[in-house]
Design a protein around this motif. Structure first.
Motif, PDB file in Angstrom:
ATOM      1  N   THR A 156     -24.989  31.477  13.527  1.00  0.00           N
ATOM      2  CA  THR A 156     -23.747  31.327  14.302  1.00  0.00           C
ATOM      3  C   THR A 156     -22.815  30.261  13.737  1.00  0.00           C
ATOM      4  O   THR A 156     -21.629  30.250  14.054  1.00  0.00           O
ATOM      5  CB  THR A 156     -24.058  30.990  15.780  1.00  0.00           C
ATOM      6  N   ASN A 157     -23.346  29.375  12.887  1.00  0.00           N
ATOM      7  CA  ASN A 157     -22.494  28.338  12.289  1.00  0.00           C
ATOM      8  C   ASN A 157     -23.250  27.666  11.152  1.00  0.00           C
ATOM      9  O   ASN A 157     -24.484  27.645  11.162  1.00  0.00           O
ATOM     10  CB  ASN A 157     -22.101  27.296  13.342  1.00  0.00           C
ATOM     11  N   GLU A 158     -22.534  27.134  10.189  1.00  0.00           N
ATOM     12  CA  GLU A 158     -23.182  26.348   9.134  1.00  0.00           C
ATOM     13  C   GLU A 158     -22.198  25.336   8.568  1.00  0.00           C
ATOM     14  O   GLU A 158     -20.981  25.528   8.636  1.00  0.00           O
ATOM     15  CB  GLU A 158     -23.754  27.239   8.019  1.00  0.00           C
ATOM     16  N   LYS A 159     -22.752  24.234   8.042  1.00  0.00           N
ATOM     17  CA  LYS A 159     -21.932  23.208   7.405  1.00  0.00           C
ATOM     18  C   LYS A 159     -22.514  22.899   6.039  1.00  0.00           C
ATOM     19  O   LYS A 159     -23.723  22.654   5.914  1.00  0.00           O
ATOM     20  CB  LYS A 159     -21.912  21.925   8.237  1.00  0.00           C
ATOM     21  N   ILE A 160     -21.650  22.930   5.043  1.00  0.00           N
ATOM     22  CA  ILE A 160     -22.033  22.533   3.689  1.00  0.00           C
ATOM     23  C   ILE A 160     -21.276  21.244   3.395  1.00  0.00           C
ATOM     24  O   ILE A 160     -20.045  21.247   3.308  1.00  0.00           O
ATOM     25  CB  ILE A 160     -21.670  23.620   2.659  1.00  0.00           C
ATOM     26  N   ILE A 161     -21.988  20.140   3.294  1.00  0.00           N
ATOM     27  CA  ILE A 161     -21.348  18.838   3.089  1.00  0.00           C
ATOM     28  C   ILE A 161     -21.658  18.344   1.682  1.00  0.00           C
ATOM     29  O   ILE A 161     -22.818  18.108   1.337  1.00  0.00           O
ATOM     30  CB  ILE A 161     -21.842  17.810   4.122  1.00  0.00           C
ATOM     31  N   LEU A 162     -20.620  18.214   0.875  1.00  0.00           N
ATOM     32  CA  LEU A 162     -20.776  17.700  -0.482  1.00  0.00           C
ATOM     33  C   LEU A 162     -20.214  16.281  -0.540  1.00  0.00           C
ATOM     34  O   LEU A 162     -19.209  15.971   0.105  1.00  0.00           O
ATOM     35  CB  LEU A 162     -20.069  18.604  -1.487  1.00  0.00           C
ATOM     36  N   SER A 163     -20.856  15.446  -1.304  1.00  0.00           N
ATOM     37  CA  SER A 163     -20.514  14.031  -1.341  1.00  0.00           C
ATOM     38  C   SER A 163     -19.098  13.793  -1.865  1.00  0.00           C
ATOM     39  O   SER A 163     -18.390  12.910  -1.376  1.00  0.00           O
ATOM     40  CB  SER A 163     -21.530  13.285  -2.206  1.00  0.00           C
ATOM     41  N   HIS A 164     -18.677  14.574  -2.854  1.00  0.00           N
ATOM     42  CA  HIS A 164     -17.346  14.341  -3.438  1.00  0.00           C
ATOM     43  C   HIS A 164     -16.225  14.752  -2.492  1.00  0.00           C
ATOM     44  O   HIS A 164     -15.080  14.345  -2.666  1.00  0.00           O
ATOM     45  CB  HIS A 164     -17.207  15.050  -4.789  1.00  0.00           C
ATOM     46  N   GLU A 165     -16.550  15.537  -1.473  1.00  0.00           N
ATOM     47  CA  GLU A 165     -15.552  15.946  -0.484  1.00  0.00           C
ATOM     48  C   GLU A 165     -15.572  15.049   0.759  1.00  0.00           C
ATOM     49  O   GLU A 165     -14.534  14.760   1.345  1.00  0.00           O
ATOM     50  CB  GLU A 165     -15.804  17.391  -0.060  1.00  0.00           C
TER      51      GLU A 165
END
Length: 404
Positions: free
Chosen positions: A380-389
């Motif tokens: 139902t939802n997902e988060k992709i967290i990258l350090s440079h962003e």
């Protein structure tokens, strides 16, 4: 900056243990800082930051110094000389630092800085794998961000105080912080300091927790009174956050295979005033089976490569091996299959890692949904967290809902 012999020797001793004895950097640095009670905060900062710097840039410095592992003590002093020279620090007239080729060091640095694997100081296999998974452009930005020093981030413990009240408490103890938009309970230190010696910490007013990690418990959408299972709880950073979000109402069952980590969680929970946490060691398969179909929410903060947290664990670059990543992917799949059975119908599950590799994250979830064990779930939802962003740790989280 004037170099002091006892501090430099403490750095060399720590590096010897980390590189040649495969010890963990954080533990060796903690040990080094206890060597002399007379050392002040500047002395301790020098030891910690210099050691972490040389660990972080090991491949680059070793290439410049023309030394190979295992490092002898003279070779470790050569690595230190490279570190000091590149920072414009005048080397003292010590026999260990004689004949340091200052000009050649700067020339070699300029030359090697053109190649990513040297510039960012990473093993060949990791560079190749990350390019395959993230693409060249994204990986180049990400590894540059992961090589920067991580800020110190606190999470205000709302069982004890608000974020604003914590900010005021710390200010009275001469620690300045600032808030960050998008992170409800996060405060970031303006300058690095030993927050563990503060009265606010002893009272349980906060936990040290990266901003990205603070998003995981919130993503699980818990409510007071629910029955929640934290399946890979470790020392309990996310269990403690869940307890605060649930206002100490309901029950959190914190599981782990390591009893010593759960003992640490109990100690932290007492300080934090979190009374709705129950710990259980997974010493047999029965422990998990007894929980099947009983939870409103399940958190799987899965074991992973840890590539998203290289800023705070730079030695992981050198300890990681390709075989480990292959094995951890299998473990993640097994954990998803087994622990997803704990959730009730209409319940929610979060699968999270501190990795940046899609093969540990999106692809792992996709494969689960296609297996028999995941047929009743939907993403139902997902988060992709990258350090440079984000400016914080790399993280992934997927919210799955179990349908009737």
């Amino acid at each position: 900056m004037r170099l002091h012999r006892n501090l430099v020797f403490a750095v060399i001793d720590a590096l010897k243990a980390i590189f040649d004895e495969n010890k963990y950097a954080d533990k060796e640095i903690a040990k080094a800082l206890k060597r002399d009670k007379r050392w002040g905060s500047r002395d301790r900062s020098f030891i910690a930051e210099t050691t972490y710097d040389i660990v972080r840039w090991k491949r680059l410095y070793a290439e410049i110094a023309d030394v190979k592992e295992p490092f002898s003590r003279p070779n470790l002093f050569r690595l230190f000389a490279v570190w000091a020279t590149l920072r414009g620090i005048e080397l003292p007239d010590w026999k260990q630092l004689e004949e340091t080729p200052t000009r050649r060091i700067k020339g070699r640095f300029d030359e090697l800085n053109k190649t990513r694997k040297y510039r960012e100081s990473i093993p060949d296999w990791l560079d190749k794998l990350a390019i395959e998974e993230l693409g060249e452009e994204k990986w180049t930005k990400e590894i540059a961000a992961l090589n920067k020093q991580a800020p110190v981030v606190l999470r205000a413990n709302t069982l004890k105080n608000s974020k604003t009240a914590l900010k005021d408490k710390l200010f009275k103890e001469n620690i300045e912080t600032h808030t960050v938009k998008g992170y409800k309970n996060a405060l970031i230190l303006e300058e690095r300091a030993n927050v563990f010696s503060t009265e606010a910490f002893k009272y349980g007013s906060f936990e040290v927790q990266d901003a990205s990690s603070q998003l995981v418990a919130e993503f699980l959408d818990v409510k007071p009174g629910m029955r929640v299972v934290d399946t890979c709880a470790g020392a309990g950073g996310k269990s403690l956050h869940l307890a605060a979000l649930m206002e100490n109402k309901g029950l959190i069952i914190s599981l782990d295979i390591y009893e010593n980590k759960l003992k640490e969680l109990k100690r932290r929970a007492k300080r934090a005033g979190a009374h709705n946490i129950e710990t259980r060691t997974i010493d047999t398969t029965k422990v998990v089976k007894k929980l099947y179909g009983t939870a409103d929410r399940v958190l799987i903060d899965a074991p992973c490569s840890g590539l998203g947290v290289l800023r705070r664990n730079p030695d992981a670059k050198w300890k990681l091996q390709p075989e480990f990543i292959d094995e951890i992917r299998k473990t993640q799949a097994e954990i998803l299959d087994r622990y997803s059975k704990i959730i009730k119908e209409d319940g929610k599950l979060v699968y999270a890692t501190c990795s940046i590799l899609p093969s540990e994250n999106q692809k792992q979830v996709k494969a689960f949904l296609e297996r028999e064990s995941g047929k009743d779930f939907m993403l139902t939802n997902e988060k992709i967290i990258l350090s440079h962003e984000s400016g914080y740790d790399g993280f992934y989280m997927a919210l799955l809902e179990k349908r009737k």
